[in-house]
Design an enzyme around this catalytic site. Structure first.
Site, PDB file in Angstrom:
ATOM      1  N   GLY A  13      24.964  -2.561  11.181  1.00  0.00           N
ATOM      2  CA  GLY A  13      25.410  -1.201  11.458  1.00  0.00           C
ATOM      3  C   GLY A  13      24.995  -0.750  12.844  1.00  0.00           C
ATOM      4  N   ARG A  74      30.563  -7.829  10.868  1.00  0.00           N
ATOM      5  CA  ARG A  74      29.970  -8.716   9.860  1.00  0.00           C
ATOM      6  C   ARG A  74      30.488 -10.136  10.093  1.00  0.00           C
ATOM      7  NH1 ARG A  74      26.030  -5.280   8.156  1.00  0.00           N
ATOM      8  NH2 ARG A  74      26.922  -3.233   7.722  1.00  0.00           N
ATOM      9  N   ASP A 105      17.338  -6.151   9.079  1.00  0.00           N
ATOM     10  CA  ASP A 105      16.765  -7.335   8.437  1.00  0.00           C
ATOM     11  C   ASP A 105      17.762  -8.476   8.311  1.00  0.00           C
ATOM     12  OD1 ASP A 105      14.154  -6.551   8.133  1.00  0.00           O
ATOM     13  OD2 ASP A 105      14.415  -5.754   6.109  1.00  0.00           O
ATOM     14  N   THR A 127      18.431   0.283  13.567  1.00  0.00           N
ATOM     15  CA  THR A 127      19.065   0.771  12.344  1.00  0.00           C
ATOM     16  C   THR A 127      18.636   2.212  12.116  1.00  0.00           C
ATOM     17  OG1 THR A 127      19.056   0.618   9.921  1.00  0.00           O
ATOM     18  CG2 THR A 127      17.210  -0.383  11.064  1.00  0.00           C
TER      19      THR A 127
END
Length: 322
Positions: A13, A74, A105, A127
């Site tokens: 993100g 992604r 992560d 993030t």
């Protein structure tokens, strides 16, 4: 002697302040005599060699921009053994000596896999959720909170005018930090976070009844995304209290906007530090903030750490928001 070449990518993100980190990586590397390749669209771009050589002017006037100038995407393919080998082959073809990965992560797991496959990697936590256990602070968190506070303040104006209750969902699937901090900042009557169970009667209805008896006529309930069901909560609150109640989901607006001073500075510090680690031939490290200082950990060690919820701060919120 060949010039060392490094790559920088943003993954997962987007978060305000990522551009500050990219800018710092590029300029620090160039000042150290390195060549820098910007990777478009994260690991997906790495797999397909979607690179652009960056210079000092490539990162001019981006520090104030939200999102990520390198884009993000992604990449399910990268998580496969074949995808990983393909990424390694691309790095070798372009003679990439190190990669700086800015993300969460999941992005760090990818960086660890690349490091173990022989491509030195350094991770930077970017993030908005502040959910990286190894770091006290993640790039984007401050901006997201300030955005949420601004929007809830606006919502409060109409909530107060109509003696309503507003149930507001903020981001945070596994981490309630945005909810807790914004809840304190806007004086929320109740704050619901995924780290703690809640009792609807005790934690919401009884608190509303108590504050109503003291003269309060409008209410704000902050709910973390990981708790969810704000529409159902709003319906039940109105049914139980008779107070007109509306649900609002702030959603992805929390990801956008110009980064705050803190996110620009921390992003710059972490980007600079990451290049210094590569200069020292370090690999499989993640740059983090601990006790106000920028330090680094082994990525595996960092990923095994558990996020500690600040229960003391939560208790403070409950005490003063009545």
């Amino acid at each position: 002697m060949n010039t060392k070449t490094i790559a920088v990518l943003t993954s997962g993100g987007d978060a305000p302040g990522m551009n500050a980190a990219v800018r710092a990586v590029v300029r620090t590397a160039i000042s150290s005599g390195m060549k820098v390749l910007g990777v478009r669209r994260g690991y997906n771009g790495l797999l397909h060699g979607d690179f652009m050589e960056m210079n000092l002017r490539s990162v001019s006037d981006i520090i104030q921009d939200g999102g990520t100038t390198l884009f993000t995407a992604r990449s399910p393919e990268f998580t496969t053994p074949e995808g990983l080998q393909k990424a390694v082959n691309v790095c070798q073809t372009f003679q990439i000596n190190g990669v700086v990965v800015i993300g969460g992560d999941g992005s760090f797991k990818g960086a660890r896999s690349l490091s173990q496959a022989g491509i030195p990697c350094i991770g930077i936590p970017g993030t908005i959720d502040n959910d990286i256990a190894s770091s006290d602070y993640t790039i984007g968190f401050d901006t997201a909170m300030n955005t949420a506070v601004d929007m809830i303040d606006r919502l409060r104006d109409t909530t107060e005018s109509h003696d309503r209750c507003s149930v507001v969902e903020v981001m945070g699937r596994r981490c309630g930090d945005i909810a807790m901090m914004t809840g304190i900042a806007v004086g929320a009557t109740a704050i619901l976070v995924p780290e703690l169970p809640f009792d609807f009667e005790k934690d919401i209805i009884e608190r509303m009844h108590f504050t109503r008896k003291t003269g309060k006529r409008h209410f704000v309930i902050i709910v973390a995304e990981g708790v969810g069901k704000v529409a159902e909560l709003a319906q039940e609150i109105e049914k139980r209290t008779g107070i007109e109640t509306r649900a609002t989901v702030l959603g992805h607006v929390q990801r956008g906007g110009r980064p705050t001073l803190r996110d620009r500075v921390v992003g710059s510090q972490m980007g600079y530090y990451a290049v210094q680690l590569l200069n020292k031939e370090k690999s499989n490290r993640v740059v983090v903030m601990k006790n106000g200082k920028i330090v680094d950990y082994d990525i595996t060690e960092a990923l095994e750490m558990k996020k500690q919820f600040n229960k003391e701060l939560y208790d403070i919120a409950l005490t003063i928001s009545i």
